[in-house]
Design an enzyme around this catalytic site. Structure first.
Site, mmCIF file in Angstrom:
data_model
loop_
_atom_site.group_PDB
_atom_site.id
_atom_site.type_symbol
_atom_site.label_atom_id
_atom_site.label_comp_id
_atom_site.label_asym_id
_atom_site.label_seq_id
_atom_site.Cartn_x
_atom_site.Cartn_y
_atom_site.Cartn_z
ATOM 1 N N HIS A 306 0.880 -1.184 0.000
ATOM 2 C CA HIS A 306 0.000 0.000 0.000
ATOM 3 C C HIS A 306 0.912 1.228 0.000
ATOM 4 O O HIS A 306 1.727 1.390 -0.900
ATOM 5 C CB HIS A 306 -0.928 -0.105 1.215
ATOM 6 C CG HIS A 306 -2.045 0.877 1.277
ATOM 7 N ND1 HIS A 306 -2.417 1.659 0.229
ATOM 8 C CD2 HIS A 306 -2.900 1.198 2.296
ATOM 9 C CE1 HIS A 306 -3.443 2.427 0.580
ATOM 10 N NE2 HIS A 306 -3.750 2.161 1.846
ATOM 11 N N HIS A 345 -2.328 -1.815 -9.788
ATOM 12 C CA HIS A 345 -3.294 -1.244 -8.857
ATOM 13 C C HIS A 345 -4.559 -2.079 -8.890
ATOM 14 O O HIS A 345 -4.925 -2.578 -9.957
ATOM 15 C CB HIS A 345 -3.609 0.205 -9.260
ATOM 16 C CG HIS A 345 -4.174 1.010 -8.155
ATOM 17 N ND1 HIS A 345 -5.501 0.949 -7.820
ATOM 18 C CD2 HIS A 345 -3.594 1.869 -7.282
ATOM 19 C CE1 HIS A 345 -5.711 1.761 -6.797
ATOM 20 N NE2 HIS A 345 -4.571 2.317 -6.442
ATOM 21 N N ASP A 401 2.792 5.750 -6.402
ATOM 22 C CA ASP A 401 4.024 5.559 -5.647
ATOM 23 C C ASP A 401 5.265 5.437 -6.522
ATOM 24 O O ASP A 401 6.384 5.457 -6.017
ATOM 25 C CB ASP A 401 3.907 4.304 -4.767
ATOM 26 C CG ASP A 401 3.073 4.589 -3.544
ATOM 27 O OD1 ASP A 401 3.137 5.729 -3.065
ATOM 28 O OD2 ASP A 401 2.369 3.691 -3.078
#
Ligand code: ACO
Length: 475
Positions: A306, A345, A401
Site C-alpha cells: 500500500h 493497482h 508511488d
C-alpha cells in the site's frame, strides 16, 4: 468488458476477465441522484434444489444479505458471498471519491483531480473532502486560521516521542504518536456530536504536519520547534522540518517546494475504499475515537503493498542500480519471483492520473534541487514495462508511488519518511470517510463472515497425553 464481476466465476472468469473488471466506484445510473432507481431483478436458480430467487438490483449491485434466503434446507444458515481481499464487494455508499479505473479518472466530490492539483491548496482540498464542497475565500481563510491555531501539540508528546530508539522507523513513531494523541483528547470519544467530530477533524489535520515534522527531527536528533503561525500549512511544515538545521532554503525556492509538497498532499488526500481507508471505517464502525482510527489506518498504509510502496520503489531502484541490470530484473518479475514496485493497482487498469501529475511536479522540483538520477532509471523501467506483453496483458501501469518517492528523495527526505508524508496527506480522506460513516443511517459494526475450514469437534486430551503435531508442521 462488463462493468461488474461475473457471478459464475468468483476467482476470475477467463471469458469476461471479471477479475480485472473491478474498476472502482460503481456509478449511480445516469441522472438518478444516489442511484436509487429500481434497476430490475437478478434471477438465480439453485441447481441443488431447483429453487428460484429474484434479488433486487440497485446501483448495479445486489445486497449480499439477500443471498441468505438461498438454502438447501430451512435449518441452514444460508448462502454467503465469498470475497477474499474484497475484490468485488461494496461495503458502503460514498459520495467522496469517484474512480473510473478503466479510463484513469479520479474525482474528489465530483471535481477532477487534475483541476484540484493545479488550482487548490491542500487545506482547500481537505475542506472539500470534509465538508462536501469547496470553500469560499472567506471560509478558506477561517479554516486555515483554525488549522494553524490547532497545530501545536502538548509538550508531553515530545517526551513521549523521545522514548523511541534513535533508529526507530518513522512510520512506527507516527502510528504510535497519533494513537497516543487519543489520550490527550478524551473528548474525542463523543463521536455522536457533529460539532465535536469537527473539533477532532480540525485537530488531526492541524497536528499531522507537526507530528510528521517531529518524527523526522527525532530521527535526525534535532530539537522540536514550535509551529510558525504566520506561515501557510505546508510552508510551516517545511519550517518545522528544517528550521535550525543545515538544510536551509531561500524564499523563492521555499515557495516552489511548498507548492510541490502541497500538490503531493492533494494527490494523496483520498482514494475511496483502499486498504487504509477501509481500516479507518472498520475501526470507526466500533465507535472508536478518530485518533486510534487514524493510527490504525496509518498502520495499514505502512505496508509495502500500500503506501509503503514508495519506500519499496526506491529500495528497488537502488538494487537495480543501472540500466544494464534492468533485463535480469524484468526476467525475475515476469517469472513471478518479485514485483515491480510502484506498478499495478487493484482499481486502475489504465495510467494512474496521479502518476501523470507527479511527472510534472518532478520536473519543477528538480529545477531547484537538481535532478534525482533515479528518475532516468524509473523512466526506462516504465518504458520497457509499458511495451512488455506481461504488463500489457495484466494492465499494469505506474501508480502514484512510482514517482512520489523520487520527488521526496530529491527534496532531501530520507526514504523512511515517504510513507509519513503520504499519511499526512491521506488524513483528510480518512477523516472524510469517518464523518460519512458516522452520519450514515446504514452504519453497523463491520463484522465479516468466514467459511470455516478447520476440524470438527476434537477430543480434548490432557497436556501430558498430547502429541506435538502443530509444532512438527512449523519446524
Ligand atoms: N509486478 C509484477 N506483477 C504484478 C504486479 C507488479 N507490481 N502487480 C500485479 N502483478 C501481477 C500479479 O502477479 C498477477 O499476475 P497473475 O494473474 O499471472 O497471477 C496479476 O498482475 C494481478 O495481480 P494481483 O496481485 O491479483 O492484483 P491485486 O489487485 O491483488 O494487487 C497491488 C494490487 C497490490 C497494488 C499489486 O499490483 C502490487 O503488488 N503492486 C506493487 C506494490 C505497489 O506498487 N503498491 C502500491 C499500490 S498504490 C497505493 O496503495 C497507494
Amino acid at each position: 468488458m462488463p462493468e461488474t464481476g461475473c457471478l459464475a466465476a468468483p476467482a476470475g472468469c477467463a471469458d469476461c476477465q471479471s477479475r480485472f473488471a473491478i474498476l472502482g466506484t460503481v456509478a449511480p445510473p445516469q441522472g438518478v441522484p444516489g442511484g436509487a432507481l429500481d434497476e430490475g431483478k437478478l434471477s438465480i436458480t439453485d441447481s441443488r434444489t431447483g429453487s428460484e430467487y429474484e434479488l433486487p438490483i440497485s446501483s448495479a449491485s445486489v445486497r449480499a444479505i439477500e443471498l441468505r434466503q438461498i438454502r438447501q434446507d430451512p435449518g441452514e444458515f444460508g448462502m454467503l458471498s465469498y470475497d477474499p481481499g474484497f475484490t468485488n464487494t461494496a461495503a458502503c455508499t460514498s459520495r467522496i471519491a469517484y474512480i473510473d479505473g478503466a479510463k484513469g479518472i479520479l474525482r474528489y466530490r465530483g471535481y477532477p483531480i487534475e483541476k484540484l492539483a493545479e488550482n487548490c491548496t491542500y487545506t482547500e482540498v481537505a475542506y472539500l473532502l470534509l465538508n462536501g464542497e469547496l470553500p469560499t475565500r472567506h471560509e478558506l481563510e477561517a479554516w486555515d486560521t483554525e488549522l494553524m491555531e490547532h497545530s501545536r501539540v502538548h509538550e508531553n508528546v515530545k517526551k513521549f516521542m523521545d522514548g523511541f530508539l534513535y533508529d526507530a522507523h518513522p512510520m512506527g513513531v507516527l502510528v504510535s504518536t497519533v494513537a497516543a494523541l487519543s489520550t490527550f483528547y478524551p473528548d474525542a470519544k463523543q463521536i455522536d456530536s457533529r460539532s465535536n467530530r469537527y473539533r477532532q477533524q480540525l485537530r488531526l489535520v492541524a497536528k499531522m504536519p507537526t507530528v510528521a515534522a517531529y518524527v523526522y527531527r527525532k530521527s535526525q536528533g534535532y530539537a522540536y520547534p514550535d509551529p510558525d503561525l504566520g506561515l501557510s500549512y505546508t510552508e510551516n511544515f517545511i519550517h518545522m522540518l528544517w528550521s535550525g538545521t543545515r538544510r536551509q532554503t531561500n524564499e523563492r525556492n521555499l515557495k516552489v517546494l511548498a507548492r510541490a509538497l502541497d500538490t503531493l498532499f492533494i494527490l494523496h488526500a483520498e482514494h475511496e475504499q483502499n486498504c487504509s481507508t477501509s481500516t479507518m471505517r472498520q475501526v470507526a464502525s466500533a465507535d472508536a475515537d478518530p485518533f486510534v482510527g487514524v493510527a490504525a489506518a496509518a498502520s495499514a498504509l505502512y505496508g509495502p503493498l500500500h503506501g509503503g510502496a514508495n519506500e519499496a520503489v526506491l529500495a528497488m531502484l537502488d538494487e537495480i542500480g543501472s540500466a544494464s541490470a534492468i533485463p535480469e530484473f524484468m526476467r525475475q518479475v515476469k517469472a513471478g519471483e518479485r514485483r515491480l514496485m510502484g506498478f499495478g493497482h487493484r482499481v486502475y487498469k489504465n495510467y494512474d492520473p496521479r502518476a501523470r501529475i507527479l511527472q510534472r511536479i518532478a520536473a519543477e522540483v528538480f529545477e531547484i534541487t537538481g535532478k534525482n538520477p533515479k528518475i532516468d532509471l524509473a523512466t526506462q523501467l516504465e518504458r520497457i514495462a509499458l511495451e512488455d506483453d506481461y504488463f500489457v496483458k495484466r494492465r499494469l501501469y505506474p501508480n502514484v508511488d512510482f514517482y512520489s518517492g523520487i520527488i521526496y528523495q530529491a527534496m532531501g527526505f530520507p526514504i523512511e519518511m515517504f510513507t509519513v508524508l503520504f499519511a499526512l496527506g491521506r488524513v483528510a480522506g480518512w477523516l472524510a470517510h469517518w464523518e460519512e460513516l458516522m452520519s450514515d443511517p446504514e452504519k453497523r459494526i463491520a463484522r465479516p463472515r468466514q467459511i470455516y475450514a478447520g476440524p470438527g469437534e476434537q477430543q480434548f486430551l490432557p497436556i501430558d497425553e498430547r502429541l506435538s503435531k502443530a509444532r512438527a508442521e512449523v519446524t
